[in-house]
Scaffold this motif. Structure first.
Motif, PDB file in Angstrom:
ATOM      1  N   UNK A 133       0.837  -1.200   0.000  1.00 48.20           N
ATOM      2  CA  UNK A 133       0.000   0.000   0.000  1.00 48.20           C
ATOM      3  C   UNK A 133       0.864   1.238   0.000  1.00 48.20           C
ATOM      4  N   UNK A 134       0.230   2.402  -0.171  1.00 54.40           N
ATOM      5  CA  UNK A 134       0.963   3.662  -0.225  1.00 54.40           C
ATOM      6  C   UNK A 134       1.519   4.005   1.150  1.00 54.40           C
ATOM      7  N   UNK A 135       2.458   4.932   1.174  1.00 59.00           N
ATOM      8  CA  UNK A 135       3.054   5.377   2.429  1.00 59.00           C
ATOM      9  C   UNK A 135       1.971   5.901   3.361  1.00 59.00           C
ATOM     10  N   UNK A 136       2.029   5.465   4.627  1.00 59.36           N
ATOM     11  CA  UNK A 136       1.110   5.988   5.634  1.00 59.36           C
ATOM     12  C   UNK A 136      -0.232   5.308   5.716  1.00 59.36           C
ATOM     13  N   UNK A 137      -0.448   4.214   4.951  1.00 57.25           N
ATOM     14  CA  UNK A 137      -1.776   3.584   4.959  1.00 57.25           C
ATOM     15  C   UNK A 137      -1.917   2.541   6.070  1.00 57.25           C
ATOM     16  N   UNK A 138      -0.853   2.258   6.827  1.00 56.84           N
ATOM     17  CA  UNK A 138      -0.982   1.379   7.987  1.00 56.84           C
ATOM     18  C   UNK A 138      -0.537  -0.052   7.774  1.00 56.84           C
ATOM     19  N   UNK A 139       0.387  -0.277   6.845  1.00 52.98           N
ATOM     20  CA  UNK A 139       0.845  -1.652   6.560  1.00 52.98           C
ATOM     21  C   UNK A 139       1.534  -2.273   7.769  1.00 52.98           C
ATOM     22  N   UNK A 140       2.498  -1.556   8.347  1.00 49.89           N
ATOM     23  CA  UNK A 140       3.238  -2.092   9.492  1.00 49.89           C
ATOM     24  C   UNK A 140       2.316  -2.311  10.681  1.00 49.89           C
ATOM     25  N   UNK A 141       1.433  -1.367  10.912  1.00 49.48           N
ATOM     26  CA  UNK A 141       0.495  -1.493  12.034  1.00 49.48           C
ATOM     27  C   UNK A 141      -0.373  -2.738  11.874  1.00 49.48           C
ATOM     28  N   UNK A 142      -0.865  -2.984  10.665  1.00 54.04           N
ATOM     29  CA  UNK A 142      -1.687  -4.174  10.420  1.00 54.04           C
ATOM     30  C   UNK A 142      -0.868  -5.444  10.634  1.00 54.04           C
TER      31      UNK A 142
END
Length: 768
Positions: free
Chosen positions: A305-314
């Protein structure tokens, strides 16, 4: 008053952020701050703002920027900071204690004095503060040569402070603290021998002589490969000391020691958010796949996903909820794939992962194939969950993937990694509005959101429902309990401070976007910036080719790369758009990196291509001879781009409906008046037969104003004529009769057209 240059640039008076203007104007302010109380010449400023090819108006522009800044500071600074004009340049008069970088330098000098006096205990808290406060200088701004050199100097100063803190820990007999501090530092600086030597000293003091020797081998390899030089005498001395220390440990004792040293920690996952919001369907699907993972082979899932969309958090949320299913370890490594300069090599990543598994440093092989073999052998016999964060591409990740066993690997990336697994990636979009509001409520409290529901919706809309942006805005409000949500909405509504305003400490939306933009090659950068130039809500491949002056095939390749990096969204085959925040970022970059003389021809090329495309697509519904007489078109600037356009393509015209209005307005606003009225006239027949009379009114009103500015009587008559056709069809009772009358009186005999069958004759549409 306070001025911050560490992290992003900001000037704050009390609780108010002073507007600093455009990126170029911010650079003027930044250089004045960097040389506070010293004269900065106009030529210095020109060299900083335009290091390669300054425009003819450079000096005048600099003086305008300085005048704007003087007004901004003078609006309420009570003489704490003043920009004065002097012969040859400008000077910022200020108490340097108001500048965060100056305060940091004072503390850094104090720490050095304490260390020279042998007062390590007193130096440690000062150095901890220095290391913790340091952030990249002027993050998010594209700097010229002088400020780039200063940014590097600040980075070097932080590294020196970190190494000085390490020495203090060693002096105080705290080698474990030194090792913890240095591990990440040396992975970013493989050629910095002082740091590597300090790490070797710390490892020897902790009894990990094998680890010290592994550091020596890795550093020797890096020095030889990249600089062609051997290790220093100090490093050789430490190698000898580590070898002797290792020989003093019996082999059996060494194995027992290393097994114990790796047994104390199995969960290496970073701390994640306590109140995870949204993504319920994705979370449930990923948790189900983790539960169903069997010993038949590893499970690999990619989240992009784009920067800031929450990939790491998910990924961390799923990993933390699944941790108990993996008793042999939950591992994590940040591959730093968004930066070519700090990107982690697979060999270094494997070294980190093997350490997390508890493999002693002395047993970890030096060569990548050997490390890869050991890693896969270890995972084959263990139940482990691995999070590989911020992957650059498939080549970086492939050596880290298991081939057997029951391990689960979650990979996050800003690019689409299609070669890692047969399953399609989990691609994250932005949050739904309800989810974004829920996220805001978890940060500032549901009471504040309920008290200002409309302002809360405006705030998440301004943030484009991007989790990073909503999170930064919420954090800012959480630390300012006296602010209303509407106060922040009002601040962010000002274009000049919008993106810089979405930040918290050293984190900002601009920096996150820049990490995706900066690794691009120049063709991709130019194409990305072109989206910030065009007014349409989407562009197709040929339009991007017209804007960038690229061949059609090259433009398609560039767009594929931008889509793969989640900088651009492909809404349907061959149609592209940017997220609202990304579009603002592209526009800022275009203003910052492209000269005005570059943008105007690009827009002209786009408008010319769109105009000829509309004419071609309208061939089945428009009398070509009449249209040619009205428009008086020359040859297209890019005939090669029209080859892919289909004659009589009403579906394409329908797709471009909103774009046509936007392009007409852009042409009129940016000095392309002949294009404005021509685009309006070219789209008239399509709008008419589809009943889009409001579109006719909107485009032809703008076209009429543009034609009047040109003094083109022919064009004025055309616009009056076709405006009248919309007036007759929509609201005759509300139609200003003088519009129709003027159209009839001013129209030359050639300004006629016939309505399509079934819509009545409009050979004289102003008869109403």
């Amino acid at each position: 008053m306070e001025i911050r240059v560490l992290g992003g640039l900001a000037a704050r008076l009390g609780a108010v952020d002073l507007p600093l203007g455009t990126p170029k104007q911010q650079l003027v302010f930044a250089l004045l701050v960097a040389r506070a109380n010293r004269l900065v010449t106009v030529h210095d400023l020109v060299d900083e703002l335009w290091p390669d090819a300054p425009p003819r108006s450079a000096i005048a522009n600099v003086r305008t920027y300085a005048a704007n800044l003087r007004r901004s500071l003078g609006s309420g600074a009570d003489d704490e900071a003043r920009i004065v004009r002097e012969p040859g340049g400008y000077r910022l008069l200020i108490d340097e204690k108001l500048i965060d970088l100056h305060r940091l330098n004072v503390r850094s000098r104090r720490a050095r004095e304490l260390m020279r006096e042998g007062r390590s205990t007193q130096a440690v808290p000062v150095l901890v503060e220095v290391v913790g406060a340091a952030a990249p200088l002027l993050a998010g701004l594209a700097l010229g040569p002088a400020l780039t050199a200063q940014r590097e100097a600040v980075s070097q100063e932080r590294q020196a402070a970190l190494e000085l803190l390490t020495e203090a820990y060693l002096d105080l007999g705290r080698p474990e603290s030194a090792v913890s501090l240095l591990r990440d530092h040396v992975s970013h600086q493989p050629l910095r021998e002082r740091a590597q030597c300090l790490l070797m000293r710390a490892l020897i003091q902790t009894g990990d002589a094998g680890g010290a020797l592994a550091v020596y081998r890795a550093t020797r390899e890096a020095l030889s490969d990249q600089l062609g030089v051997p290790p220093s005498a100090e490093m050789e001395r430490l190698r000898v000391a580590a070898t002797r220390a290792r020989r003093r440990i019996p082999e059996s004792a060494r194995e027992v020691e290393t097994i114990r040293s790796g047994a104390h920690k199995r969960n290496w996952l970073p701390r994640t958010v306590m109140d995870f919001v949204g993504r319920e369907e994705m979370v449930d699907r990923l948790l189900c796949e983790v539960r169903e993972a069997s010993g038949q082979g590893p499970t690999i899932r990619v989240i992009d996903g784009m920067a800031g969309c929450g990939k790491t958090t998910l990924a961390l949320h799923v990993a933390s909820r699944s941790a108990e299913r993996f008793p042999d370890g939950q591992l994590f490594v940040d591959l730093r794939g968004h930066s070519t300069r700090t990107r982690m090599r697979p060999a270094v990543a494997l070294d980190t992962l093997l350490h997390q598994l508890g493999v002693p440093a002395g047993r970890i092989p030096l060569e990548l194939p050997d490390r890869q073999e050991m890693w896969r052998r270890e995972l084959a016999a263990r139940s482990v969950l691995v999070v590989l964060d911020n992957a650059a591409d498939s080549r970086q990740v492939e050596p880290l993937l298991p081939v057997s066993g029951s391990a689960v690997v979650l990979v996050t990336s800003r690019r689409r990694l299609l070669a890692l697994t047969e399953r399609p990636p989990v691609s994250l979009a932005v949050l739904a509005e309800a989810e974004a509001l829920e996220l805001l409520a978890t940060l500032i409290g549901s009471g504040r959101v309920a008290a200002e529901p409309e302002a809360a919706r405006q705030l998440v809309d301004i943030c484009g429902c991007l989790p990073l942006a909503v999170g930064l805005a919420g954090t800012r409000l959480a630390h300012r309990p006296d602010w209303r949500i509407a106060d922040l909405v009002d601040r962010l509504s000002h274009r000049s401070i919008f993106l810089p305003g979405l930040r918290a400490e050293a984190r900002s939306v601009v920096e996150a976007f820049a990490e995706s933009y900066e690794p691009l090659d120049e063709a991709c950068r130019k194409a990305f910036r072109s989206f910030g130039l065009a007014a349409g809500n989407h562009l197709d491949t040929a339009m991007v080719a017209a804007l960038t002056d690229l061949p059609l095939r090259d433009a398609a390749d560039v767009l594929d790369e931008l889509v793969d990096r989640h900088l651009v969204q492909e809404t349907s085959a061959g149609r592209y758009r940017l997220h609202d925040l990304m579009r603002r970022y592209a526009a800022e970059l275009a203003r910052q990196e492209d000269e005005p003389t570059t943008g105007r021809p690009a827009i002209r090329n786009l408008l010319d291509h769109v105009l000829h495309s509309v004419v071609r697509a309208s061939a089945s519904i428009e009398d070509g001879q009449v249209l040619a007489q009205h428009l008086r078109l020359g040859e297209p600037l890019r005939p090669d781009l029209l080859a892919g356009r289909v004659d009589r393509d009403l579906d394409w015209l329908e797709e471009q409906r909103s774009n046509l209005d936007a392009f007409v307005r852009q042409a009129a606003d940016q000095g392309h008046e002949p294009m404005a009225w021509r685009l309006a006239r070219a789209g008239w027949r399509f709008f008419y037969i589809r009943g889009y009379f409001d579109d006719i009114s909107a485009t032809h009103a703008v076209g009429l104003a543009a034609a009047q500015r040109c003094g083109d009587r022919h064009a004025v008559a055309l616009m009056h004529n076709y405006l009248a056709s919309a007036c007759v069809r929509t609201a005759p009772t509300r139609t200003p009769r003088h519009t129709c009358t003027r159209s009839c009186r001013s129209s030359p005999g050639s300004v006629t057209n016939r309505a399509p069958s079934g819509h009545g004759s409009t050979s004289a549409p102003c008869t109403g």
